[in-house]
Design a protein around this motif. Sequence first.
Motif, short mmCIF file in Angstrom:
data_model
loop_
_atom_site.label_atom_id
_atom_site.label_comp_id
_atom_site.label_asym_id
_atom_site.label_seq_id
_atom_site.Cartn_x
_atom_site.Cartn_y
_atom_site.Cartn_z
N MET A 267 -25.47 18.59 -48.32
CA MET A 267 -24.30 17.87 -47.59
C MET A 267 -23.98 18.65 -46.40
O MET A 267 -23.07 19.78 -46.18
N PRO A 268 -24.32 18.11 -44.71
CA PRO A 268 -23.79 18.51 -43.75
C PRO A 268 -22.87 18.77 -43.35
O PRO A 268 -21.81 18.52 -44.00
N GLU A 269 -21.94 19.80 -42.73
CA GLU A 269 -20.82 20.30 -42.19
C GLU A 269 -19.74 18.54 -41.08
O GLU A 269 -21.14 18.27 -40.58
N LEU A 270 -18.88 18.36 -41.86
CA LEU A 270 -18.50 16.79 -41.26
C LEU A 270 -17.49 17.38 -39.51
O LEU A 270 -16.40 18.02 -39.97
N ILE A 271 -18.25 17.61 -38.68
CA ILE A 271 -17.53 18.41 -37.87
C ILE A 271 -16.31 17.53 -37.21
O ILE A 271 -16.99 16.30 -36.61
N PRO A 272 -15.67 17.66 -36.44
CA PRO A 272 -14.84 16.65 -35.93
C PRO A 272 -15.35 15.37 -35.32
O PRO A 272 -14.94 14.30 -34.93
N GLU A 273 -15.70 16.07 -33.60
CA GLU A 273 -16.93 15.04 -33.27
C GLU A 273 -18.23 14.49 -33.50
O GLU A 273 -17.22 13.14 -33.15
N ILE A 274 -17.68 14.59 -34.63
CA ILE A 274 -19.23 13.76 -35.31
C ILE A 274 -17.98 12.60 -36.04
O ILE A 274 -18.02 11.63 -36.10
N HIS A 275 -17.14 13.30 -37.15
CA HIS A 275 -15.90 12.33 -37.78
C HIS A 275 -15.35 11.53 -36.34
O HIS A 275 -15.47 10.30 -36.54
N GLN A 276 -14.84 11.64 -36.09
CA GLN A 276 -14.59 10.75 -34.60
C GLN A 276 -15.18 9.49 -34.03
O GLN A 276 -14.75 8.52 -34.29
N GLU B 266 -14.82 5.91 -34.54
CA GLU B 266 -15.15 4.63 -33.63
C GLU B 266 -15.95 3.66 -33.95
O GLU B 266 -15.47 2.61 -33.92
N HIS B 267 -16.69 4.00 -34.51
CA HIS B 267 -18.11 2.90 -34.46
C HIS B 267 -17.83 2.00 -35.52
O HIS B 267 -18.17 1.14 -35.56
N LEU B 268 -16.92 2.59 -36.93
CA LEU B 268 -16.25 1.62 -37.90
C LEU B 268 -15.55 0.78 -37.25
O LEU B 268 -15.44 -0.41 -37.32
N ALA B 269 -15.04 1.29 -36.05
CA ALA B 269 -13.32 0.57 -36.15
C ALA B 269 -13.93 -0.41 -35.33
O ALA B 269 -13.62 -1.01 -35.12
N ASP C 251 -31.74 14.10 -40.16
CA ASP C 251 -32.47 13.26 -40.30
C ASP C 251 -31.50 12.37 -40.83
O ASP C 251 -30.46 12.11 -41.39
N ARG C 252 -31.99 11.20 -41.36
CA ARG C 252 -31.48 9.90 -41.86
C ARG C 252 -30.72 10.44 -43.42
O ARG C 252 -29.96 9.67 -43.32
N ASP C 253 -31.33 11.37 -44.62
CA ASP C 253 -30.69 11.51 -45.68
C ASP C 253 -29.17 12.18 -44.61
O ASP C 253 -27.48 11.86 -45.40
N ASN C 254 -29.43 13.57 -43.94
CA ASN C 254 -27.64 13.45 -43.54
C ASN C 254 -27.33 12.43 -42.98
O ASN C 254 -25.57 12.54 -42.91
N ALA C 255 -27.48 11.92 -42.11
CA ALA C 255 -26.73 10.21 -41.45
C ALA C 255 -26.50 9.42 -42.44
O ALA C 255 -24.77 9.72 -42.15
N GLU C 256 -27.10 9.03 -42.98
CA GLU C 256 -26.47 8.33 -44.20
C GLU C 256 -25.25 9.18 -45.20
O GLU C 256 -24.27 8.60 -45.40
N GLN C 257 -25.50 10.45 -45.65
CA GLN C 257 -24.39 11.02 -46.26
C GLN C 257 -23.21 11.24 -45.44
O GLN C 257 -21.87 11.15 -45.83
N LEU C 258 -23.15 11.49 -44.38
CA LEU C 258 -21.66 11.78 -43.59
C LEU C 258 -21.20 10.48 -43.02
O LEU C 258 -20.01 10.21 -43.44
N LEU C 259 -21.97 9.18 -42.93
CA LEU C 259 -21.82 7.50 -42.69
C LEU C 259 -20.73 7.89 -44.05
O LEU C 259 -19.47 7.06 -44.05
N GLU C 260 -21.31 7.70 -45.61
CA GLU C 260 -20.89 7.40 -46.68
C GLU C 260 -19.15 8.21 -46.69
O GLU C 260 -18.82 7.97 -46.82
N LEU C 261 -19.35 9.32 -46.28
CA LEU C 261 -18.16 10.78 -46.17
C LEU C 261 -17.34 9.52 -45.44
O LEU C 261 -16.03 9.79 -45.94
N VAL C 262 -17.87 9.62 -44.12
CA VAL C 262 -16.13 9.05 -43.37
C VAL C 262 -15.81 7.78 -43.06
O VAL C 262 -14.51 7.27 -43.49
N LYS C 263 -16.74 6.49 -44.42
CA LYS C 263 -16.19 5.44 -44.67
C LYS C 263 -14.94 5.69 -45.81
O LYS C 263 -14.26 5.31 -45.73
N ARG C 264 -15.25 7.12 -47.36
CA ARG C 264 -14.41 6.94 -47.98
C ARG C 264 -13.28 7.29 -47.06
O ARG C 264 -12.04 7.58 -47.75
N LEU C 265 -13.14 8.45 -46.78
CA LEU C 265 -11.83 8.89 -46.09
C LEU C 265 -11.27 7.94 -44.96
O LEU C 265 -9.62 7.70 -45.07
N ARG C 266 -12.03 7.05 -44.61
CA ARG C 266 -10.95 5.86 -43.67
C ARG C 266 -11.12 4.83 -44.70
O ARG C 266 -9.65 4.80 -44.60
#
Length: 292
Positions: free
Chosen positions: A1-10, A14-17, A35-50
């Motif tokens: 799982m890639p690190e979720l850095i603050p800029e990417i989290h934000q 914003e995209h989700l909002a 890469d696609r796998d990491n992008a999907e994992q980051l998106l899932e993580l931010v959705k869960r946090l949100r």
Amino acid sequence: MPELIPEIHQSISEHLANSATEANIITDLMNKGYDRDNAEQLLELVKRLRNAALEQHALSKSISTSVIKPIKIEAEAIPTPIPGGFPTTIDCGDIIVNIVARLNEPNTIIFENVLTDEECDKLIAMAVPKLSRSTVVQHGTGDSVIDPARTSQGMYFYRGENPLVEKIEQRLSKLSNWPYENGEGIQVLNYKPGEEYKPHYDFFDPNSDATSRSLGTAGQRVGTIVLYLNTPEEGGSTFFPDINLHVMPKKGSAVFFAYKRADSSSKTLHGGSPVIRGEKWIATKWMRENKY
Ligand code: PD2
Ligand code: ZN
């Protein structure tokens, strides 16, 4: 799982909002070097946090509007048996009640001839088999608990439980000028020598967390009628310390009092003094703001 850095989290938040599609969010992340796998994992993580943050927000909103809802102190209207003038009697339809004494602040009235001797005796006889130790409402939990402050035995009738109870309750509604439907069922209490009910208020404590449960849709108690079903030989007055008034129990008589504010400014602190000789029987009627 890639690190979720603050800029990417934000950026993802914003995209989700802004209701961006998941495909667009992933494309954006891939443009940023994931890469696609990491992008999907980051998106899932931010959705869960949100979602967790949204649930927390909804919970705190519901707590602030239901559990911690402020309980109003002042009633809009209270029972007023004598709306004006100085009548000496009140016609309750089936009986003429005598007004013996009255006080304006708090609105306190002593009545005579509210119940016949036979009605008093019948109420006592119906209550005897159902008596048990009286309880008080515990501060905080709102539970009914046995307490040395209240040593009487008691029982409740449901409102209109039998024809006699209903007849008396209809009469009390006329007497107090307050709807029958706003009355709780009559409670009958028996005090033996030495038994008492220490000074208390009849309204529910607005500062107790449990009070909103007691209020339900009927709202606060706004008035009390204590009916005396016998005459003890000594003691057993209903005592109002704030106005230094002792009402002596007399078979068939009653004391009425009302309270617009559920706090000490109502001056309706009252208790049942210890019975000294004989025993004491009363019936109490509490009136609510709305239909009970
Ligand atoms: O026994 C009484 O006189 C009395 C006095 C005050 C009863 C109550 N309150 C009550 O039941 O609330
Ligand atoms: Zn009371």
